[in-house]
Motif scaffolding. Structure first.
Motif, short mmCIF file in Angstrom:
data_model
loop_
_atom_site.label_atom_id
_atom_site.label_comp_id
_atom_site.label_asym_id
_atom_site.label_seq_id
_atom_site.Cartn_x
_atom_site.Cartn_y
_atom_site.Cartn_z
N ASN A 146 0.80 -1.23 0.00
CA ASN A 146 0.00 0.00 0.00
C ASN A 146 0.83 1.27 0.00
O ASN A 146 0.58 2.19 -0.78
CB ASN A 146 -0.95 0.00 1.20
N VAL A 147 1.82 1.35 0.89
CA VAL A 147 2.64 2.57 0.98
C VAL A 147 3.42 2.81 -0.31
O VAL A 147 3.41 3.94 -0.84
CB VAL A 147 3.57 2.50 2.19
N PRO A 148 4.11 1.80 -0.87
CA PRO A 148 4.77 2.03 -2.16
C PRO A 148 3.81 2.45 -3.27
O PRO A 148 4.14 3.30 -4.10
CB PRO A 148 5.41 0.67 -2.47
N LEU A 149 2.59 1.87 -3.28
CA LEU A 149 1.61 2.26 -4.28
C LEU A 149 1.21 3.73 -4.13
O LEU A 149 1.11 4.47 -5.12
CB LEU A 149 0.37 1.37 -4.18
N ALA A 150 0.96 4.13 -2.88
CA ALA A 150 0.59 5.52 -2.63
C ALA A 150 1.74 6.46 -3.01
O ALA A 150 1.52 7.52 -3.60
CB ALA A 150 0.22 5.70 -1.16
N LEU A 151 2.96 6.06 -2.69
CA LEU A 151 4.13 6.88 -3.03
C LEU A 151 4.28 7.00 -4.54
O LEU A 151 4.57 8.08 -5.07
CB LEU A 151 5.39 6.27 -2.41
N TYR A 152 4.07 5.89 -5.24
CA TYR A 152 4.15 5.92 -6.71
C TYR A 152 3.10 6.87 -7.28
O TYR A 152 3.39 7.66 -8.19
CB TYR A 152 3.94 4.51 -7.25
N GLY A 153 1.89 6.83 -6.72
CA GLY A 153 0.84 7.72 -7.18
C GLY A 153 1.20 9.18 -7.01
O GLY A 153 0.89 10.03 -7.87
N VAL A 154 1.88 9.51 -5.91
CA VAL A 154 2.29 10.89 -5.66
C VAL A 154 3.44 11.29 -6.58
O VAL A 154 3.46 12.40 -7.13
CB VAL A 154 2.70 11.06 -4.19
#
Length: 485
Positions: free
Chosen positions: A119-127
């Motif tokens: 989840n955190v890597p996905l959110a970071l990628y989105g940002v």
């Protein structure tokens, strides 16, 4: 295992039975009436034959909303439907009813069930991809194409929260393999009869479906025992033969590299599959010989396979000096890669815009205009890592690699914490699947959109959900023999 108030068995997954009683009757009746109405309208008003497909398709969409597992099978089946609507594949569109089916059947689901190490890597990628819009030549197009990433997110998070039983994972994988084998049979029959490249009813994406399926069946066969090893081995051989007939070099390489990595892992950790290194060595040699024999047989039946396999340097041209047609795929891709690298050098930090290379490539091309129009215009970089680097820059690439690293780490952790034969089978097959996706991304960028990104979300979602399932013995494992399909 417990019995619910309605008398259904609670197996640990979401709404394995369709709507009970009256709701089931309403859903089925609505589907039947809808089908009759559409067929009657077609018969009375006339129209294209494809309209016939709409009635049962819409009826099936209604049925999907009553059952999470039916919705999951519908998503898997959509991968094999080579149909596009408004530039998006059927699988991308299917992510929406798949997610709504979960919401309609997610009784008692809490927010914490969506949590995962990815989840955190996905959110970071989105940002990190947002700054790329600063250089987008066509921001509207880039925003529209983000529907691909939305489809990935819908599939991934729905699986993470919705799959609570290994039985659901087994059936999803079995459905994928069954459809892949059906398409493989189609490829073998038509390919051997015509001698031409054939992809079956699934379309060109079958090359990666076949590569992934070969990887899964190989991992399953390693964990199986006795006669249970025969079925996955036969499936692996049939899928490998169909993959050869597609005459697609990048899928051959991706599959070979993934199988090598799988073999190296098992050689270092033979306890995962419960066999000695010597026995595994004999097993691997036998597999290579069988696939080699199949390759020789198919090249004898269709010499075009061998010609295409070695045709890496030949350049075949036609036309005058002012209008040259280059037929070698390697040469034409070098033109795309050169343009993509030039775009990256101009905007190395944030890129030229997510999904924006096709719209802006003309600004960075150094090749003659005729070559650009013939071989680069409107195309993507053809390599996922290069596409991410070009379109989202170093920032987006860092986020993308963190997502892949989190997926690989989750897959590895799932193998290490497995305590039974079936758990190890599911974990090893899932890890091999994630590795295949990562390796194939170095050969094609089909994993960033369409059926490819949905399949990646499906693979990563099932692997992540498996890692969250409690380590308790699975019913039916009394004989100690692992099974996946």
């Amino acid at each position: 295992m417990a019995i619910t108030e309605t008398g259904n068995v609670n197996t640990g997954s979401i709404a394995l039975d369709p709507f009970p009683g009256r709701e089931r009757s309403i859903a089925l009746t609505a589907g039947l009436i809808l089908t009759i109405v559409f067929v009657a309208a077609l018969a009375i008003l006339g129209g294209e034959p494809e309209v016939l497909v709409l009635a049962p398709a819409i009826a099936f969409l209604l049925l999907m909303q009553s059952n999470f597992e039916i919705a999951l099978f519908g998503l898997v089946a959509a991968l094999f439907v080579d149909f596009h609507l408004s530039y998006f594949s059927s699988a991308v569109w299917m992510s929406i009813p798949f997610a709504t089916a979960f919401l309609l059947n997610a009784r008692g689901t809490r927010w914490k069930e969506f949590s995962s190490p990815v989840n955190v890597p996905l959110a970071l990628y989105g940002v990190l991809i947002l700054p790329s819009f600063l250089n987008a030549a066509d921001p509207g197009r880039s925003v529209a194409w983000l529907f691909n990433i939305l489809a990935f997110a819908l599939v991934f998070f729905t699986l993470v929260a919705g799959v609570r039983s290994r039985a659901v994972i087994r059936r999803a994988v079995a459905g994928f393999l069954a459809l892949a084998l059906l398409n493989a049979a189609n490829v073998l029959v038509v390919g051997l009869m015509t001698g031409k490249r054939e992809f079956g009813f699934a379309g060109v994406m079958f090359v990666d479906y076949a590569g992934l399926a070969v990887t899964l069946t190989a991992a399953i066969s390693l964990c199986a025992r006795g006669t249970r090893r025969i079925l996955p081995l036969l499936a692996c051989l049939l899928l490998a033969a169909s993959l050869i007939l597609t005459q697609t070099r990048n899928a051959w390489i991706s599959t070979g590299v993934t199988l090598f990595i799988l073999g190296a892992y098992v050689l270092l950790h033979p306890d995962v599959v419960g066999i000695s290194r010597a026995r595994f060595g004999r097993f691997a040699i036998a597999g290579v010989l069988v696939i080699g024999l199949a390759l020789w047989s198919l090249t004898e039946l269709n010499p075009e396979i061998q010609r295409r396999a070695v045709d890496l340097g030949e350049v075949e041209t036609s036309g005058s000096s002012s209008s040259v047609v280059i037929k070698n795929s390697l040469i034409t891709r070098l033109m795309i890669w050169d343009t993509a690298l030039q775009a990256f050098f101009v905007h190395p930090i944030v890129g030229v815009g997510v999904y924006g290379f096709a719209s802006s490539s003309a600004q960075y091309a150094r090749i003659p205009s005729q070559f650009y129009r013939d071989y680069v215009e409107g195309l993507s970089p053809h390599i996922a890592y290069l596409a991410v680097l070009t379109e989202t820059g170093i920032l987006g690439t860092i986020g993308f690699l963190l997502v892949l690293a989190a997926g690989l780490r989750t897959a590895g952790r799932s193998i290490r914490r497995s305590t039974s034969g079936e758990q190890r089978t599911v974990a090893l097959a899932g890890a091999a699947g994630v590795v295949y996706c990562c390796v194939s991304m170095a050969m094609t960028d089909a994993w960033l959109w369409g059926q490819g990104i949905v399949l990646f979300g499906l693979t990563l979602g099932l692997v992540t959900s498996h890692a969250k399932i409690p380590d308790e013995p699975v019913a039916g494992e009394a004989d100690g023999s692992p099974r996946l399909v």
